[in-house]
Motif scaffolding. Sequence first.
Motif, PDB file in Angstrom:
ATOM      1  N   ILE A 107       0.512  -1.372  -0.193  1.00  0.00           N
ATOM      2  CA  ILE A 107       0.208   0.196  -0.304  1.00  0.00           C
ATOM      3  C   ILE A 107       1.009   1.385  -0.087  1.00  0.00           C
ATOM      4  O   ILE A 107       1.625   0.838   0.062  1.00  0.00           O
ATOM      5  N   GLY A 108       0.366   2.071  -0.264  1.00  0.00           N
ATOM      6  CA  GLY A 108       0.461   3.511  -0.575  1.00  0.00           C
ATOM      7  C   GLY A 108       1.472   4.438   1.013  1.00  0.00           C
ATOM      8  O   GLY A 108       0.961   4.114   2.220  1.00  0.00           O
TER       9      GLY A 108
ATOM     10  N   ASP B  85      -1.419   6.057   3.619  1.00  0.00           N
ATOM     11  CA  ASP B  85      -2.266   4.918   4.417  1.00  0.00           C
ATOM     12  C   ASP B  85      -2.156   4.580   5.495  1.00  0.00           C
ATOM     13  O   ASP B  85      -2.516   3.333   5.705  1.00  0.00           O
TER      14      ASP B  85
ATOM     15  N   GLU C  99      -3.492  -5.109  -2.560  1.00  0.00           N
ATOM     16  CA  GLU C  99      -2.715  -3.453  -3.519  1.00  0.00           C
ATOM     17  C   GLU C  99      -3.601  -3.167  -2.683  1.00  0.00           C
ATOM     18  O   GLU C  99      -5.547  -3.096  -2.561  1.00  0.00           O
ATOM     19  N   ASP C 100      -3.742  -1.869  -2.997  1.00  0.00           N
ATOM     20  CA  ASP C 100      -4.213  -0.188  -2.873  1.00  0.00           C
ATOM     21  C   ASP C 100      -5.011  -0.733  -2.112  1.00  0.00           C
ATOM     22  O   ASP C 100      -6.889  -0.225  -1.979  1.00  0.00           O
ATOM     23  N   LYS C 101      -4.901  -1.003  -0.917  1.00  0.00           N
ATOM     24  CA  LYS C 101      -5.868  -1.417   0.690  1.00  0.00           C
ATOM     25  C   LYS C 101      -7.213  -2.589  -0.137  1.00  0.00           C
ATOM     26  O   LYS C 101      -8.595  -1.975   0.423  1.00  0.00           O
ATOM     27  N   GLU C 102      -6.971  -2.984  -0.594  1.00  0.00           N
ATOM     28  CA  GLU C 102      -8.017  -3.690  -1.254  1.00  0.00           C
ATOM     29  C   GLU C 102      -7.314  -6.113  -0.663  1.00  0.00           C
ATOM     30  O   GLU C 102      -5.773  -5.232  -1.158  1.00  0.00           O
TER      31      GLU C 102
ATOM     32  N   SER D  81     -12.193  -4.359   0.080  1.00  0.00           N
ATOM     33  CA  SER D  81     -11.290  -3.301   1.279  1.00  0.00           C
ATOM     34  C   SER D  81     -11.251  -3.982   2.008  1.00  0.00           C
ATOM     35  O   SER D  81     -11.901  -4.600   2.948  1.00  0.00           O
TER      36      SER D  81
END
Length: 328
Positions: free
Chosen positions: A64-65, A68, A128-131, A143
């Motif tokens: 994740i980023g 986040d 990935e990407d909060k999922e 999610s």
Amino acid sequence: MKRRGKGIAASFYGTGYGNGFPDISIATVGLEENGKISISVGASEVGQGAKTILCQIGAEALGIGIDDIRIVHEDSNETPDSGTAAASRQTYNTGNAVKLAVEEFKKRLFEAAKDELKLNTSLGLEAEDKEVYLKMFPQKRISFEKIAKGFKNRGKKLTVTERFVAQTTEMDGATGQGAPYWPYTFNCYGVEVEVDTETGKVDIISAVCAQDVGRAINPSMVEGQVEGGFAMGVGYVLFEDIVLKDGMIKNNKFSKYIIPTSLDIPKIEKIIIEDPESTGPYGAKGIGEPVMIPVAPAILNAIYDAVGVRINELPASPEKILKGIKER
């Protein structure tokens, strides 16, 4: 007359408390209601970049980023003990604790996703990407926020706490032998100075700093550490001197206690040496204190190369250099 000289110095430095002293860091990772990740560590931020590095380690492990992740630190009501911001240990020790906690958190997150998605196993799940999604069938996904709501509905919260214990052994008191630290970091610095033989003033013309970092998690911050350490070393060797008289500090103001300014620091060529440490978080080591150590001997060696004067007492003030030149 101004004369130039060059000097080098190398050092190795054992990070952590060492000598068998318990060196433990603890980290807690949690899933917040909004789907963001919290990392709780008692790691004080004193300018070394701990907050950024620990967030980067957590983000890398979860895919994740860094935005986040919410880091909670320096609040003993909310954070576990991560040891002191000393001994160049936070990146290695607490970084490892964060990595261990995130890896275990990820397993439990996948187990929760498996149940929510009604899968028969967590095998093949990715984040990935909060999922969380099934790699072989990406449409099957959920999610982080929805997983968090599932825990909340059951009156729970997904949190994981892990600890990392650094390897250190006590030295033999009789022989002085042993392996008190792990890991060690290495560096080598070179400087060119110009010495005014009429005034004793020393100007640093150029510098090159090669620093072993294991793995540079954040190269820009590594370079900042090198520059900061070099500046502190310059102050130590050329300017700073606590004058004591009858137990009182006489130069207790910055108008009297001289420190280097940006004009005293040359452009520094920085060489980051990456040789990943197998026990470090993504191969990283700490370099907080080591970047200062070779600065003084490198400058003193350069002064000797320029004017043939060996300074054995710091700071290497113009008066001492002039005295040495006259005696020589």
